[in-house]
Design an enzyme around this catalytic site. Structure first.
Site, PDB file in Angstrom:
ATOM      1  CB  CYS A  79      -1.032   0.060   1.112  1.00 17.07           C
ATOM      2  SG  CYS A  79      -2.490   0.727   0.930  1.00 17.07           S
ATOM      3  CG  HIS A 173      -3.335  -3.141   4.287  1.00 16.94           C
ATOM      4  ND1 HIS A 173      -2.330  -2.362   5.116  1.00 16.94           N
ATOM      5  CD2 HIS A 173      -3.648  -1.697   3.668  1.00 16.94           C
ATOM      6  CE1 HIS A 173      -2.248  -1.107   4.970  1.00 16.94           C
ATOM      7  NE2 HIS A 173      -3.033  -0.820   4.235  1.00 16.94           N
ATOM      8  CD  GLU A 175      -0.541  -5.207   6.416  1.00 16.61           C
ATOM      9  OE1 GLU A 175      -0.244  -5.542   5.281  1.00 16.61           O
ATOM     10  OE2 GLU A 175      -0.802  -3.772   6.414  1.00 16.61           O
TER      11      GLU A 175
HETATM   12  N1  GLN Z   1      -3.703   6.549   0.969  1.00 18.90           N
HETATM   13  C1  GLN Z   1      -2.262   6.140   1.396  1.00 18.90           C
HETATM   14  C2  GLN Z   1      -1.322   6.874   0.872  1.00 18.90           C
HETATM   15  O1  GLN Z   1      -1.410   7.517  -0.079  1.00 18.90           O
HETATM   16  C3  GLN Z   1      -2.082   4.719   1.661  1.00 18.90           C
HETATM   17  C4  GLN Z   1      -3.008   3.678   2.220  1.00 18.90           C
HETATM   18  C5  GLN Z   1      -2.668   2.838   2.815  1.00 18.90           C
HETATM   19  O2  GLN Z   1      -1.183   2.391   3.256  1.00 18.90           O
HETATM   20  N2  GLN Z   1      -3.473   1.801   3.470  1.00 18.90           N
HETATM   21  O3  GLN Z   1      -0.179   7.123   1.346  1.00 18.90           O
END
Ligand code: GLN
Length: 189
Positions: A79, A173, A175
């Site tokens: 992410c 995610h 994890e």
């Molecule tokens: N929206 C977040 C970003 O731009 C990422 C979201 C996440 O890691 N769950 O950094």
């Protein structure tokens, strides 16, 4: 050796728990000093990429980590971590925030709209297997991938998992779900 988990902000504890379940030694990277401890792989957790990028630069961790990744150290980036790895961001996202920028992809942040801020999917990931649970939280997607980048998974046409050499990046995610296969792939790199 051990896996270092970047622990400046975000969902790092859950990665440590998954690694422990696989019997992998892990420790937290919180400062440049922690980079002196021996480690041979790295996890970049989800969270807020702009905050993480700024902290990495302020704490003088950005350049040393970039060098190690460029030399081939395996990385699992999830992410916000994937955003930190991306060489390019979609034009409307690019505020010049510091990033590692080691993976030849363009990423769009918060790519699924407000109503789909968080959602769950189940999909196949190449090299990992079928029916992998995927939790997306204000997640990015890969909008362009270079020649050396392998697309590992798509959800509704959106690229959500990529690999370039030993760099593994996912928009979701892993994890947060109790499926250890992606972490297993990472540990096998
Ligand atoms: N929206 C977040 C970003 O731009 C990422 C979201 C996440 O890691 N769950 O950094």
């Amino acid at each position: 050796m051990a896996t270092a988990v970047l622990a400046l902000q975000g969902a790092f504890a859950e990665h440590e728990a998954r690694l422990a379940e696989l019997g992998e030694k892990a420790f937290e990277l919180r400062s440049a000093e922690d980079l002196l401890r021996p480690f041979d792989r790295l996890v970049l957790p989800g969270g807020e990429s702009t905050v993480q990028g700024r902290l990495l630069e302020e704490l003088e961790m950005l350049e040393p980590l970039r060098e190690r990744i460029e030399k081939g150290m395996p990385v699992l980036a999830t992410c916000a971590g994937l955003i930190l790895l991306a060489r390019r961001l979609a034009a409307h996202d690019d505020k010049g925030t510091p990033r590692l920028a080691t993976m030849d992809v363009t990423v769009e942040r918060n790519a699924y709209g407000r109503q789909l801020g968080s959602f769950h999917a189940v999909a196949e990931i190449a090299n990992v297997g079928r029916d992998v649970p995927m939790t997306f939280i204000r997640a990015p997607r890969v909008v362009e991938a270079g020649e050396d980048v392998q697309v590992l998974a798509r959800v509704d046409g959106n690229v959500v998992a990529v690999r370039q050499g030993a760099q593994l990046g996912v928009a979701f995610h892993p994890e947060l779900d109790h499926d250890l296969r992606l972490h297993q792939l990472f540990l096998s790199l």
